[in-house]
Design an enzyme around this catalytic site. Structure first.
Site, short mmCIF file in Angstrom:
data_model
loop_
_atom_site.label_atom_id
_atom_site.label_comp_id
_atom_site.label_asym_id
_atom_site.label_seq_id
_atom_site.Cartn_x
_atom_site.Cartn_y
_atom_site.Cartn_z
N GLY A 25 0.85 -1.19 0.00
CA GLY A 25 0.00 0.00 0.00
C GLY A 25 0.88 1.23 0.00
N PRO A 26 0.29 2.40 -0.21
CA PRO A 26 1.10 3.63 -0.19
C PRO A 26 1.56 3.94 1.22
CG PRO A 26 -1.23 4.17 -0.29
CD PRO A 26 -1.13 2.67 -0.38
N MET A 27 2.42 4.92 1.34
CA MET A 27 2.89 5.28 2.67
C MET A 27 1.71 5.73 3.52
SD MET A 27 4.74 8.92 1.96
CE MET A 27 3.74 10.38 1.62
N GLY A 30 -0.56 2.20 7.06
CA GLY A 30 -0.58 1.34 8.23
C GLY A 30 0.25 0.08 8.11
N LYS A 31 1.14 0.03 7.12
CA LYS A 31 1.94 -1.19 6.92
C LYS A 31 2.81 -1.50 8.13
CE LYS A 31 4.09 0.22 3.18
NZ LYS A 31 3.43 1.53 3.01
N SER A 32 3.55 -0.49 8.60
CA SER A 32 4.47 -0.75 9.71
C SER A 32 3.70 -1.05 10.99
CB SER A 32 5.42 0.43 9.91
OG SER A 32 6.27 0.55 8.77
N ASP A 98 9.77 -5.60 6.90
CA ASP A 98 9.20 -4.29 6.59
C ASP A 98 10.03 -3.64 5.49
OD1 ASP A 98 7.18 -2.46 6.98
OD2 ASP A 98 8.27 -1.31 8.49
N GLU A 99 9.41 -2.74 4.77
CA GLU A 99 10.08 -2.02 3.66
C GLU A 99 10.70 -2.99 2.66
OE1 GLU A 99 9.34 0.99 3.73
OE2 GLU A 99 9.42 1.82 5.76
N ALA A 100 10.00 -4.09 2.40
CA ALA A 100 10.56 -5.14 1.53
C ALA A 100 10.73 -4.68 0.09
CB ALA A 100 9.66 -6.39 1.59
#
Ligand code: ZN
Length: 214
Positions: A25-27, A30-32, A98-100
């Site tokens: 998803g974009p920055m 909520g990924k992190s 994260d940040e893959a």
């Protein structure tokens, strides 16, 4: 969307195939935050994991989320062999990556090897595409190899109110169309910032009235 299955920690991979999952998803989507929550839930089940990141917004080997959570993490340097990293540990059940999107394609291949040959569950998080809306090579490889791919959409909106899908790179108030694929922005030292836009306004290069001329 499979957010609920991600958050309910799976039992040990013993007795089932391990999985490679990619959440994109974009920055600010909520990924992190999800990565940290997932790590917490798995840890509570007694599972042992490693948390990896690259170019986190904190500038250090940490996974930090904009809502203030944080965790020490292993920085994925160029050339780091992820299979060797994991097998050097006693017993690893899962990886949070994260940040893959910033890993090398070779490192994504290593993640698939860990799933298939070492029964390690891999949960990868990252951007799909760069500021030009072109896919990162590592993200593309994850799309090709993952057992499951989920788009995360957690209330990140374009200025127009449409769902934000793409990251724009803004240099001197103008949306950039060319440049290096990876430039760290949104720090005090950098003239580069990123802004989430809907597809329509990303393609038009329209950053919205309030931000024009900044
Ligand atoms: Zn828009």
């Amino acid at each position: 969307m499979t957010e609920s299955s991600a958050l309910s920690a799976a039992p040990s991979a013993a007795g089932r195939d391990a999985v490679l999952k990619f959440y994109f998803g974009p920055m600010d989507c909520g990924k992190s935050t999800l990565a940290l929550q997932l790590n917490y839930n798995h840890g509570r089940q007694g599972r042992r994991g490693l948390v990896l990141t690259k170019h986190d917004r904190s500038g250090g080997p940490k996974v930090t989320s904009r809502i203030g959570l944080g965790l020490e993490a292993i920085e994925v340097e160029d050339g780091l062999d992820l299979v060797a990293l994991v097998t050097a540990h006693d017993r690893i059940d899962y990886l949070i990556c994260d940040e893959a999107c910033f890993y090398s394609v070779e490192q994504i291949e290593q993640l698939a090897d860990l799933v298939d040959e070492h029964r390690v569950d891999v949960y990868a998080f990252g951007l799909a595409s760069d500021f030009r809306s072109v896919m990162f090579p590592a993200a593309q490889r994850l799309f090709e190899l993952a057992d499951e791919v989920s788009r995360l959409q957690v209330e990140v909106l374009c200025w127009c109110g449409r769902p934000g899908q793409l990251n724009a790179r803004v240099v001197g108030g103008v949306m950039a169309r060319t440049g290096e694929q990876v430039v760290i922005g949104d720090t005090n030292a950098s003239p580069v910032r990123y802004q989430v836009l809907c597809r329509r306004h990303h393609r038009a290069g329209d950053l919205g009235e309030p931000l024009r001329g900044l």
